[in-house]
Design a protein around this motif. Sequence first.
Motif, PDB file in Angstrom:
ATOM      1  N   UNK A 182      -7.807   4.314  -4.169  1.00  0.00           N
ATOM      2  CA  UNK A 182      -8.539   5.382  -4.827  1.00  0.00           C
ATOM      3  C   UNK A 182      -8.162   6.752  -4.275  1.00  0.00           C
ATOM      4  N   UNK A 183      -7.514   6.765  -3.117  1.00  0.00           N
ATOM      5  CA  UNK A 183      -7.072   8.022  -2.520  1.00  0.00           C
ATOM      6  C   UNK A 183      -5.666   7.871  -1.988  1.00  0.00           C
ATOM      7  N   UNK A 184      -5.353   8.558  -0.920  1.00  0.00           N
ATOM      8  CA  UNK A 184      -4.018   8.485  -0.335  1.00  0.00           C
ATOM      9  C   UNK A 184      -3.961   7.558   0.871  1.00  0.00           C
ATOM     10  N   UNK A 185      -5.088   6.958   1.239  1.00  0.00           N
ATOM     11  CA  UNK A 185      -5.135   6.148   2.447  1.00  0.00           C
ATOM     12  C   UNK A 185      -5.754   4.779   2.160  1.00  0.00           C
ATOM     13  N   UNK A 186      -5.241   3.763   2.851  1.00  0.00           N
ATOM     14  CA  UNK A 186      -5.849   2.437   2.848  1.00  0.00           C
ATOM     15  C   UNK A 186      -6.411   2.200   4.238  1.00  0.00           C
ATOM     16  N   UNK A 187      -7.657   1.796   4.298  1.00  0.00           N
ATOM     17  CA  UNK A 187      -8.283   1.602   5.592  1.00  0.00           C
ATOM     18  C   UNK A 187      -8.679   0.150   5.821  1.00  0.00           C
ATOM     19  N   UNK A 188      -9.348  -0.449   4.867  1.00  0.00           N
ATOM     20  CA  UNK A 188     -10.057  -1.698   5.125  1.00  0.00           C
ATOM     21  C   UNK A 188      -9.227  -2.951   4.854  1.00  0.00           C
ATOM     22  N   UNK A 189      -9.679  -4.021   5.461  1.00  0.00           N
ATOM     23  CA  UNK A 189      -9.091  -5.345   5.230  1.00  0.00           C
ATOM     24  C   UNK A 189      -9.368  -5.809   3.795  1.00  0.00           C
TER      25      UNK A 189
ATOM     26  N   UNK B 198       5.525  -2.256  -2.618  1.00  0.00           N
ATOM     27  CA  UNK B 198       6.054  -0.905  -2.735  1.00  0.00           C
ATOM     28  C   UNK B 198       4.995   0.102  -2.278  1.00  0.00           C
ATOM     29  N   UNK B 199       5.234   0.731  -1.110  1.00  0.00           N
ATOM     30  CA  UNK B 199       4.282   1.674  -0.536  1.00  0.00           C
ATOM     31  C   UNK B 199       4.581   3.120  -0.923  1.00  0.00           C
ATOM     32  N   UNK B 200       5.417   3.343  -1.920  1.00  0.00           N
ATOM     33  CA  UNK B 200       5.724   4.715  -2.343  1.00  0.00           C
ATOM     34  C   UNK B 200       4.435   5.442  -2.731  1.00  0.00           C
ATOM     35  N   UNK B 201       4.242   6.637  -2.190  1.00  0.00           N
ATOM     36  CA  UNK B 201       3.061   7.435  -2.492  1.00  0.00           C
ATOM     37  C   UNK B 201       1.859   7.157  -1.614  1.00  0.00           C
ATOM     38  N   UNK B 202       1.940   6.164  -0.725  1.00  0.00           N
ATOM     39  CA  UNK B 202       0.837   5.845   0.188  1.00  0.00           C
ATOM     40  C   UNK B 202       1.101   6.555   1.518  1.00  0.00           C
ATOM     41  N   UNK B 203       0.181   7.378   1.961  1.00  0.00           N
ATOM     42  CA  UNK B 203       0.403   8.189   3.154  1.00  0.00           C
ATOM     43  C   UNK B 203       0.086   7.449   4.440  1.00  0.00           C
ATOM     44  N   UNK B 204      -1.038   6.722   4.465  1.00  0.00           N
ATOM     45  CA  UNK B 204      -1.458   6.044   5.687  1.00  0.00           C
ATOM     46  C   UNK B 204      -2.164   4.737   5.351  1.00  0.00           C
ATOM     47  N   UNK B 205      -2.174   3.825   6.314  1.00  0.00           N
ATOM     48  CA  UNK B 205      -2.968   2.600   6.204  1.00  0.00           C
ATOM     49  C   UNK B 205      -3.722   2.406   7.509  1.00  0.00           C
ATOM     50  N   UNK B 206      -4.847   1.719   7.432  1.00  0.00           N
ATOM     51  CA  UNK B 206      -5.641   1.457   8.621  1.00  0.00           C
ATOM     52  C   UNK B 206      -5.223   0.176   9.323  1.00  0.00           C
ATOM     53  N   UNK B 207      -5.789  -0.028  10.505  1.00  0.00           N
ATOM     54  CA  UNK B 207      -5.430  -1.202  11.302  1.00  0.00           C
ATOM     55  C   UNK B 207      -5.823  -2.498  10.604  1.00  0.00           C
ATOM     56  N   UNK B 208      -7.019  -2.543  10.023  1.00  0.00           N
ATOM     57  CA  UNK B 208      -7.464  -3.751   9.340  1.00  0.00           C
ATOM     58  C   UNK B 208      -6.585  -4.094   8.153  1.00  0.00           C
TER      59      UNK B 208
ATOM     60  N   UNK C  57       6.540   7.221   7.435  1.00  0.00           N
ATOM     61  CA  UNK C  57       6.569   6.949   8.875  1.00  0.00           C
ATOM     62  C   UNK C  57       5.238   6.460   9.424  1.00  0.00           C
ATOM     63  N   UNK C  58       4.127   7.027   8.922  1.00  0.00           N
ATOM     64  CA  UNK C  58       2.814   6.611   9.413  1.00  0.00           C
ATOM     65  C   UNK C  58       2.498   5.179   9.000  1.00  0.00           C
ATOM     66  N   UNK C  59       2.842   4.821   7.757  1.00  0.00           N
ATOM     67  CA  UNK C  59       2.600   3.450   7.287  1.00  0.00           C
ATOM     68  C   UNK C  59       3.468   2.470   8.063  1.00  0.00           C
ATOM     69  N   UNK C  60       4.734   2.821   8.246  1.00  0.00           N
ATOM     70  CA  UNK C  60       5.649   1.923   8.961  1.00  0.00           C
ATOM     71  C   UNK C  60       5.182   1.710  10.405  1.00  0.00           C
ATOM     72  N   UNK C  61       4.674   2.758  11.041  1.00  0.00           N
ATOM     73  CA  UNK C  61       4.176   2.625  12.414  1.00  0.00           C
ATOM     74  C   UNK C  61       3.043   1.606  12.482  1.00  0.00           C
ATOM     75  N   UNK C  62       2.084   1.720  11.554  1.00  0.00           N
ATOM     76  CA  UNK C  62       0.940   0.812  11.574  1.00  0.00           C
ATOM     77  C   UNK C  62       1.354  -0.622  11.241  1.00  0.00           C
ATOM     78  N   UNK C  63       2.298  -0.777  10.344  1.00  0.00           N
ATOM     79  CA  UNK C  63       2.740  -2.127   9.968  1.00  0.00           C
ATOM     80  C   UNK C  63       3.489  -2.779  11.128  1.00  0.00           C
TER      81      UNK C  63
END
Length: 345
Positions: free
Chosen positions: A274-281, A300-310, A335-341
């Motif tokens: 719904x936004x630019x970030x995924x947080x929850x499991x 395909x994570x194109x357009x996704x800025x960040x994801x959460x740990x869960x 880079x932020x998504x790849x770091x968390x993954x």
Amino acid sequence: MAIRIHTMSVDSEHRLVSIGVIASRLGVSVSWVRKLTDAGLLPSVRTTGGHRRYDPAEVDAAYRRHVVALPPLASGAGTTLYSARSPLAGLEEHVVWRDVMAVLPPSVEEAARGVIGYALTEMVNNAVDHSGGSVAEVVARQRDDVVEIEVRDDGIGVFEHLRVHLQLPDAESSVLELSKGKRTTDPAHHTGQGIFFTSRAVRLFRIEANGISWIVDNERGDQAVGESSVVAGTVVRFSVPLAGVRPMRDLFWEFADEEFEFARSRPSVRLAQTGDHFISRSEAKRLLEGLDRFSDVELDFAGVLEVGQGFADEVVRVWPSTHPRTRLTPMNMSPAVEFMMRRAG
């Protein structure tokens, strides 16, 4: 047409029912009945306490009159090659394709004809078998070096149809499910491949229904979900260049395994957010639902800025441990998504 609001008589009050009863009667969600009512398509009254009530007979008549009736098509730019409005009962998609093919310009290359034929017959078949409507309209136009096709029906709407039959939380979730492939409400007779491959074969694909618009721009490699003015029925539009089109067999092979089975998928992660970030499991579980039908899945994570740990933990560790036959491959990560993954792995 405005919503009617008046004081109920004693006689009328006895035959009036709640919005939940009407939703069940029409086979749609309460939110969809509310949307049709707000749009002025279904008549309602209000109690002294402000609650909506409906006369089933009036609703049935209004539903047939306003939802079932197709409004005339707006005239589009370019040259109209074909235009026909037909009852869905007895309509055969191969006959529609035969008539459209006969009026295509000679400059349409064989591969382009193959793509147009596949996409057109799949979309007409969807209207016949799944829309629950009574009428379809097909229009073909040529605009410069592109053929544009439009298929409309007067049914329940593709996103609401999927929501009801797949028991999804909302109509917007239907877009994500369609992007995965192999999602159908009639698995005994359909494979769930039509919209998946059509949306990837054409230059520009747009499907609108239930106030939602899903656009896939393959020329730019982008897609988006937004609001639509189409609240009744489904409208599908797609464009195919006259030349330089990838053959359908190449597209099929891209998502097939060594046994030519539809075994690969490439859902857009952004369609689940719904936004630019995924947080929850839970968001990850929604994304991964049903992907065990495939052996290989590219996320395909194109357009996704960040994801959460869960979210990352569910995608990288938990879900793969319970679905070892499906290989998940993240792609187009920031880079932020790849770091968390990587951290979750």
